[in-house]
Enzyme design. Structure first.
Site, PDB file in Angstrom:
ATOM      1  N   LYS A 116       0.811  -1.215   0.000  1.00  0.00           N
ATOM      2  CA  LYS A 116       0.000   0.000   0.000  1.00  0.00           C
ATOM      3  C   LYS A 116       0.844   1.263   0.000  1.00  0.00           C
ATOM      4  CE  LYS A 116      -4.138  -1.903   2.226  1.00  0.00           C
ATOM      5  NZ  LYS A 116      -3.769  -3.306   2.172  1.00  0.00           N
ATOM      6  N   GLU A 200      -2.496   6.372   8.142  1.00  0.00           N
ATOM      7  CA  GLU A 200      -3.134   7.431   7.372  1.00  0.00           C
ATOM      8  C   GLU A 200      -4.214   8.106   8.201  1.00  0.00           C
ATOM      9  OE1 GLU A 200      -4.444   5.327   3.912  1.00  0.00           O
ATOM     10  OE2 GLU A 200      -6.381   4.833   4.774  1.00  0.00           O
ATOM     11  N   HIS A 235     -14.019  -3.090   9.121  1.00  0.00           N
ATOM     12  CA  HIS A 235     -13.371  -2.875   7.822  1.00  0.00           C
ATOM     13  C   HIS A 235     -13.643  -3.987   6.816  1.00  0.00           C
ATOM     14  CE1 HIS A 235     -11.312   0.418   9.770  1.00  0.00           C
ATOM     15  NE2 HIS A 235     -10.820  -0.400  10.673  1.00  0.00           N
ATOM     16  N   ARG A 297      -7.233  -8.057  -8.801  1.00  0.00           N
ATOM     17  CA  ARG A 297      -7.962  -9.315  -8.965  1.00  0.00           C
ATOM     18  C   ARG A 297      -9.437  -9.006  -9.131  1.00  0.00           C
ATOM     19  NH1 ARG A 297     -10.396  -9.204  -4.026  1.00  0.00           N
ATOM     20  NH2 ARG A 297      -9.172  -8.443  -2.273  1.00  0.00           N
TER      21      ARG A 297
END
Length: 613
Positions: A116, A200, A235, A297
């Site tokens: 990421k 973040e 999440h 994907r």
């Protein structure tokens, strides 16, 4: 065109791929572990190869075995589905090196988007807006805590190699950072063999918007519009829809253009998803939507895109992997109607969403005019070794409300027993005022989840109907022929005594027990016995392991005083961490768990006793 295809996956997605391949005249090969010997994907494929024992690390995650199975069966290509090895660049390269076709993006694209932190830097260089945060190499806990403080709480800790909500923690205050970081790193290491994280800024009114992109080997890249996946728990996506509520055409155009630039930046081939986070405090605005990550994907939620575009994304994958161009140009793609998908899990919301395993003695999912993608069948086993999703329920409508109502009806008409599911929870979520209004943000379940997870109860009428099929007409059964038309009698509902109102004389041939199915939930109603026990779960304080797993943390000691809801220990099972808590205020009278211990289902881990007053 590919003539034979091995699917390097299991369950629902393997069955989904087999269905399209069959329609295209492509021969299919399944792979399976010990636990999946009788699985639906094994039944549906033209051929199946055993690749190892039940744990995924000893079967589905061993690339050499999968490539060997493809060669053994003469398969020309390998489709990885999602999860497992689908985003493993080394496996993708090994498939190509073996002379097989990889139905997916180039290994270099997977590598570019696999971490990421590196992906965000690449996207920023490509002119794609990214969320503020720290994405550096320094993983010292003290340094990361300093970075979190500079970004400003709340922050989100995310595993750089993560996905599916694993290795991700929201931190509200500096005092919680160290514990959350350690938990996140443990889960990341267990799931991805990489404990590096990024930090973040946590958006306070966040919506999860993602764009389906598709590229081919001829330099073409298109988008198939957006999906909204904002309804999440820890999440993990719960219900997805397409298009996104409140998305105007100008914002859609900017968002989708950014997604195409992101795919072009890594020379993308095949199906991919660009995920964005939106600050929805003032609605959806292009200047408040930022790149989060790319999934290289096919996504779990791809059916909602298929439903609004009329495109079979798996067919596109197979055609592009065969060297053909994308079947449609951008101006030939349009949004038609609205689609929603609910992820049906074998889990018990009333017990903290702990996975539920066992035999599906009853498994009914009426499709109505909707779609059901599943990898199980009535009589199949739900295993503790894999993700507990057993089906995806998909509805399409002319507008959002029509799709929502149909999806709710499909779930209400489902009946599954004795494995527990989240069906009632999904129905409650669909009926939540914020969801109905289309104003969901990712924190909704965290705020209002208790109301959605309350264990449902059957209506009095449903109990009466079932009870009357169990009560014999004969007066020897304890009822007089001249008994009043309305009376009550004791029964056992899932082991607990209930009083049920009876009407009339009862049944000609009584049943020993009945299943009561209503509103997507199922209960067992049985005759009351004077010596019947309601079981130990309700009040004896026994803390039992809900499934086989590993104890990774013990937070109490024998003799400790605890309060209701206090965390006692953490169990790792089915690739997730599960906290077991105290059922009431009391004392830890017995403790049989230690960190690192492997435990079996229903093992007594601890016992809480109420203090005498």
């Amino acid at each position: 065109m590919i003539n034979s295809l091995l699917i390097a996956n299991r369950g629902e997605i393997a069955c989904r791929i087999i269905r399209t391949a069959r329609e295209m005249g492509i021969r299919t090969v399944a792979v399976y572990s010990d636990a999946d010997a009788k699985a639906l994907h094994v039944r549906e494929a033209d051929e199946a190869v055993h690749i190892g024992t039940s744990p995924a690390r000893e079967s589905y995650l061993i690339g050499e075995k999968i490539i060997a199975a493809a060669k053994e069966t003469g398969a020309e290509a390998i489709h990885p589905g999602y999860g497992f090895l689908s985003e493993n660049a080394e496996f993708a390269q090994a498939v190509a090196d073996a002379g097989l076709v990889w139905v997916g993006p180039k290994p270099s694209s997977i590598t570019a988007m696999g971490l990421k932190d590196a992906a965000k830097k690449l996207m920023a260089d490509a002119g794609v807006p990214v969320t503020p945060g720290y994405m550096g190499e320094n993983q010292d806990p003290a340094f990361l805590a300093e970075q979190a403080a500079e970004i400003g709480y709340p922050v989100l800790i995310k595993a750089v190699a993560g996905g599916g909500g694993k290795g991700m923690r929201k931190v509200d205050a500096a005092a919680d950072f160290a514990d959350m970081l350690a938990s996140c790193q443990r889960e990341a290491a267990a799931s991805f063999s990489n404990d590096h994280v990024l930090i973040e800024k946590y958006i306070l009114t966040p919506r999860h918007i993602e764009v389906q992109v598709f590229g081919d080997t001829h330099g073409n890249v298109v988008h198939l519009f957006e999906r909204d996946c904002s309804l999440q728990r820890r999440h993990q996506k719960v219900i997805e829809e397409a298009p996104a509520p409140g998305m105007d055409e100008a914002t859609r155009a900017e968002l989708c253009a950014a997604a195409v630039r992101a795919a072009q930046a890594v020379d993308y081939v095949g199906a991919g998803t660009i995920e964005f986070i939106a600050d929805a405090s003032e609605g959806l605005r292009a200047d408040r939507i930022w790149f989060m990550e790319m999934n290289t994907r096919l996504q779990v939620e791809h059916p909602v895109t298929e439903e609004i575009t009329g495109v079979d994304l798996v067919e596109w994958q197979l055609r592009v992997a065969s060297g053909e161009p994308i079947p449609l140009k951008q101006d030939e793609l349009a949004i038609n109607g609205w689609a929603m998908e609910a992820r049906l899990y074998a889990e018990d919301p009333a017990k903290g969403f702990l996975p539920s395993i066992g035999t599906l003695e009853l498994f009914q999912l009426p499709e109505h005019s909707g779609r059901v993608d599943t990898g199980v069948y009535e009589g199949a086993e739900v295993s503790p070794f894999y993700d507990p999703m057993i089906a995806k329920v998909i509805a399409w409508g002319e507008d959002r409300e029509e799709a929502r109502e149909l999806l709710s009806e499909m779930l209400e008409d489902s009946a599954i027993w004795p494995v527990r599911t989240n069906s009632a929870f999904l129905i409650n979520a669909l009926d939540h005022p914020d969801f109905v209004a289309g104003t969901v943000d990712t924190g909704l379940i965290g705020r209002d989840g208790d109301a959605m997870t309350e264990e449902p109860a059957p209506t009095a009428q449903a109990l009466t109907n079932a009870a009357m099929a169990m009560v014999p007409r004969s007066p020897q059964a304890g009822f007089r022929l001249n008994a009043p038309d309305v009376r009550t009698a004791p029964f056992l509902l899932n082991g607990e005594r209930v009083e049920v109102e009876l009407h009339g004389p009862g049944a000609e041939e009584p049943a020993p027990a009945m299943l009561v199915a209503e509103g997507g939930s199922v209960w067992q109603l049985a005759p009351w016995r004077a010596d019947a026990s309601a079981g130990g779960a309700a009040g004896d304080g026994a803390i039992l392991s809900p499934m086989p797993g590993k104890v990774i943390a013990v937070d109490v000691a024998a003799g400790d005083k605890v309060t209701k809801g206090q965390k006692l220990l953490t169990l790792e099972a089915m690739k997730m961490e599960h906290s077991l808590t105290a059922p009431f205020d009391g004392v830890v009278a017995e403790l049989n768990a230690s960190a690192g211990a492997q435990v079996q289902v229903e093992a007594l881990l601890a016992r809480i006793e109420k203090e005498e007053t």
